[in-house]
Design a protein around this motif. Structure first.
Motif, short mmCIF file in Angstrom:
data_model
loop_
_atom_site.label_atom_id
_atom_site.label_comp_id
_atom_site.label_asym_id
_atom_site.label_seq_id
_atom_site.Cartn_x
_atom_site.Cartn_y
_atom_site.Cartn_z
N TRP A 15 -12.43 -7.90 -5.73
CA TRP A 15 -12.78 -6.53 -6.10
C TRP A 15 -14.23 -6.50 -6.53
O TRP A 15 -14.64 -7.19 -7.46
CB TRP A 15 -11.89 -6.03 -7.23
CG TRP A 15 -10.47 -5.81 -6.84
CD1 TRP A 15 -9.47 -6.73 -6.83
CD2 TRP A 15 -9.88 -4.58 -6.41
NE1 TRP A 15 -8.30 -6.16 -6.42
CE2 TRP A 15 -8.52 -4.83 -6.16
CE3 TRP A 15 -10.36 -3.29 -6.22
CZ2 TRP A 15 -7.63 -3.85 -5.72
CZ3 TRP A 15 -9.48 -2.31 -5.79
CH2 TRP A 15 -8.14 -2.60 -5.54
N ALA A 19 -15.33 -0.90 -6.46
CA ALA A 19 -13.98 -0.57 -6.92
C ALA A 19 -14.01 -0.09 -8.36
O ALA A 19 -13.24 0.80 -8.75
CB ALA A 19 -13.06 -1.79 -6.77
N LEU A 67 -14.74 4.29 -3.05
CA LEU A 67 -13.65 3.50 -2.48
C LEU A 67 -13.92 3.16 -1.02
O LEU A 67 -13.66 2.04 -0.57
CB LEU A 67 -12.33 4.26 -2.61
CG LEU A 67 -11.08 3.52 -2.14
CD1 LEU A 67 -10.87 2.24 -2.93
CD2 LEU A 67 -9.85 4.43 -2.25
N SER A 88 2.72 -0.39 1.95
CA SER A 88 1.40 -0.67 1.40
C SER A 88 0.94 0.49 0.51
O SER A 88 0.96 1.65 0.92
CB SER A 88 0.39 -0.86 2.53
OG SER A 88 -0.92 -0.89 2.04
N TRP A 89 0.51 0.17 -0.71
CA TRP A 89 0.01 1.20 -1.61
C TRP A 89 -1.32 1.75 -1.13
O TRP A 89 -1.65 2.90 -1.42
CB TRP A 89 -0.11 0.64 -3.03
CG TRP A 89 1.20 0.63 -3.74
CD1 TRP A 89 2.03 -0.43 -3.94
CD2 TRP A 89 1.86 1.77 -4.32
NE1 TRP A 89 3.16 -0.04 -4.62
CE2 TRP A 89 3.09 1.30 -4.87
CE3 TRP A 89 1.54 3.12 -4.43
CZ2 TRP A 89 3.98 2.16 -5.51
CZ3 TRP A 89 2.43 3.97 -5.08
CH2 TRP A 89 3.63 3.48 -5.60
N MET A 90 -2.10 0.96 -0.41
CA MET A 90 -3.36 1.47 0.13
C MET A 90 -3.10 2.56 1.16
O MET A 90 -3.85 3.54 1.26
CB MET A 90 -4.18 0.34 0.75
CG MET A 90 -4.73 -0.65 -0.25
SD MET A 90 -5.89 -1.82 0.48
CE MET A 90 -7.27 -0.77 0.82
N GLY A 93 -2.33 5.59 -0.70
CA GLY A 93 -3.57 6.14 -1.26
C GLY A 93 -4.37 6.92 -0.24
O GLY A 93 -5.02 7.91 -0.57
N TYR A 156 -0.74 5.36 -8.01
CA TYR A 156 -1.33 4.61 -6.89
C TYR A 156 -2.45 3.69 -7.38
O TYR A 156 -2.52 2.51 -7.00
CB TYR A 156 -1.84 5.58 -5.84
CG TYR A 156 -3.00 5.05 -5.03
CD1 TYR A 156 -2.80 4.00 -4.12
CD2 TYR A 156 -4.30 5.56 -5.18
CE1 TYR A 156 -3.86 3.49 -3.38
CE2 TYR A 156 -5.35 5.06 -4.45
CZ TYR A 156 -5.14 4.02 -3.56
OH TYR A 156 -6.18 3.52 -2.84
N THR A 157 -3.33 4.22 -8.21
CA THR A 157 -4.46 3.42 -8.70
C THR A 157 -3.97 2.22 -9.50
O THR A 157 -4.52 1.12 -9.38
CB THR A 157 -5.38 4.30 -9.57
OG1 THR A 157 -5.80 5.45 -8.81
CG2 THR A 157 -6.61 3.53 -10.00
N GLU A 160 -2.29 -0.47 -7.13
CA GLU A 160 -3.24 -1.25 -6.34
C GLU A 160 -3.56 -2.57 -7.00
O GLU A 160 -3.83 -3.57 -6.33
CB GLU A 160 -4.53 -0.44 -6.14
CG GLU A 160 -4.50 0.49 -4.96
CD GLU A 160 -4.45 -0.25 -3.65
OE1 GLU A 160 -5.45 -0.86 -3.25
OE2 GLU A 160 -3.38 -0.23 -3.01
N VAL A 161 -3.56 -2.60 -8.33
CA VAL A 161 -3.85 -3.82 -9.08
C VAL A 161 -2.56 -4.52 -9.51
O VAL A 161 -2.48 -5.74 -9.50
CB VAL A 161 -4.71 -3.48 -10.32
CG1 VAL A 161 -5.09 -4.74 -11.09
CG2 VAL A 161 -5.97 -2.73 -9.89
#
Length: 349
Positions: A15, A19, A67, A88-90, A93, A156-157, A160-161
């Motif tokens: 990251w 980011a 982003l 996938s969370w991306m 997003g 979502y944010t 991602e982590v």
């Protein structure tokens, strides 16, 4: 006897500061939407709500750009839509972020038509007043839509982590309150600062109570993170020992806790706001960059050195410059009109 020597190299971070910029601005954006909803429920003042949503809009414009820069390849963004991957969370997003921005634009447009007469804006803005529809109904729709998407963007944010199980400081249920309550106080102070600029009046004291409560929850979450396991406690100790940034974040919390109840003045408001912005940025830098310096697969710390490259300090300055440009543009469009408004008459029926 054969002696085997194992050489371990520091691992590069995944990251980048891009980011951090995204997490910073998207945090301010969804927090400002929450502040706007709070003002709607408590203050019943559409002018104050409009200022909160204007702040949310400025941050929502900048955050996706940061982003996109972090992804480096524009084709990766297109690929999210050409090949949907629900696991996938991306991918989620890529759906949530455009909808969130559109919801705020609609919310902003509906409030704009209600609080600023058409003749008080430049001619090229008159397109915003075209059409004849039920403004009250559409404002409610966009308000609820923005609030729902703000919550989804927060989830979502965080996810991602959170999905990186190899890092205990990321894969922890305290991550979401850390992200939320490190941005919500700053959003409150941003809204209070700009409301005071237009009205020359201090907001009610419950704003200060909310800021203090958010800071207490933030510190409590840190304590829970430290006590949750020996591994998280050890890694937090490592961060504390190898970087001064955690100490600076705690100093910001202490300073805000004291300053928020001091009397209103322009200089003091600026100092409070700058400290809050530094606090929000520091938390995100520690969570995203400093946590990556903790060893994951090796026995060494992986130090990160900020450089004056596009992926470093220049990238950070460019994103903040873009936010400043968007803010100045909105200020020039709206300041003269808002300065002539009677904000006390902005109550909802």
């Amino acid at each position: 006897m054969i002696i085997s020597e194992i050489l371990v190299e520091p691992q590069a971070i995944a990251w980048l500061p891009w980011a951090v910029s995204y997490f910073f601005f998207i945090g301010l954006s969804f927090s400002s939407v929450l502040v706007g909803w709070l003002i709607y429920r408590v203050e019943k003042n559409q002018y104050y709500e409009f200022i909160a949503i204007t702040i949310a809009l400025s941050c929502a414009i900048v955050a996706p750009i940061a982003l996109t820069a972090d992804l480096h390849q524009p084709s990766r963004i297109i690929n999210f839509y050409l090949n949907l991957t629900p696991w996938s969370w991306m991918a989620w997003g890529a759906i949530f972020l455009p909808l969130f921005t559109l919801a705020i634009v609609g919310y902003f447009g509906c409030l704009l038509r209600q609080v600023i007469p058409q003749q008080k804006l430049p001619k090229f803005c008159h397109i915003l007043y075209w059409g004849n529809f039920n403004l009250a109904m559409w404002t409610k729709i966009f308000r609820l839509f923005s609030l729902l998407l703000a919550c989804l963007i927060l989830v979502y944010t965080t996810m991602e982590v959170f999905v990186v199980e190899a890092r205990p400081l990321w894969h922890h249920y305290g991550l979401m309150p850390l992200i939320l309550f490190s941005a919500f106080p700053t959003a409150l102070l941003l809204c209070r600062f700009f409301i005071a600029c237009f009205t020359q009046q201090a907001m009610p004291t419950y704003f200060s109570h909310l800021i203090l409560m958010s800071l207490i929850i933030f510190i409590g979450t840190l304590g829970g993170l430290y006590a949750s396991s020996e591994q998280t406690a050890f890694q937090l100790t490592q961060l504390w020992q190898f970087s001064p940034l955690p100490m600076l974040a705690i100093i910001c919390v202490a300073a805000l806790s004291i300053l928020i109840y001091l009397p209103h003045s322009l200089l003091l408001d600026c100092i409070r706001l700058l400290i809050a912005l530094c606090f929000t940025w520091l938390v995100r830098w520690i969570v995203l960059i400093q946590v990556q310096s903790v060893a994951k697969y090796n026995a060494l710390m992986n130090p990160y050195h900020l450089t004056w490259h596009i992926d470093g300090a220049i990238g950070i300055l460019s994103v903040f410059s873009l936010w400043l440009f968007v803010g100045i543009l909105l200020w020039q469009l709206l300041s003269s009109a808002l300065s002539q408004m009677d904000f006390t008459g902005g109550k909802y029926e």
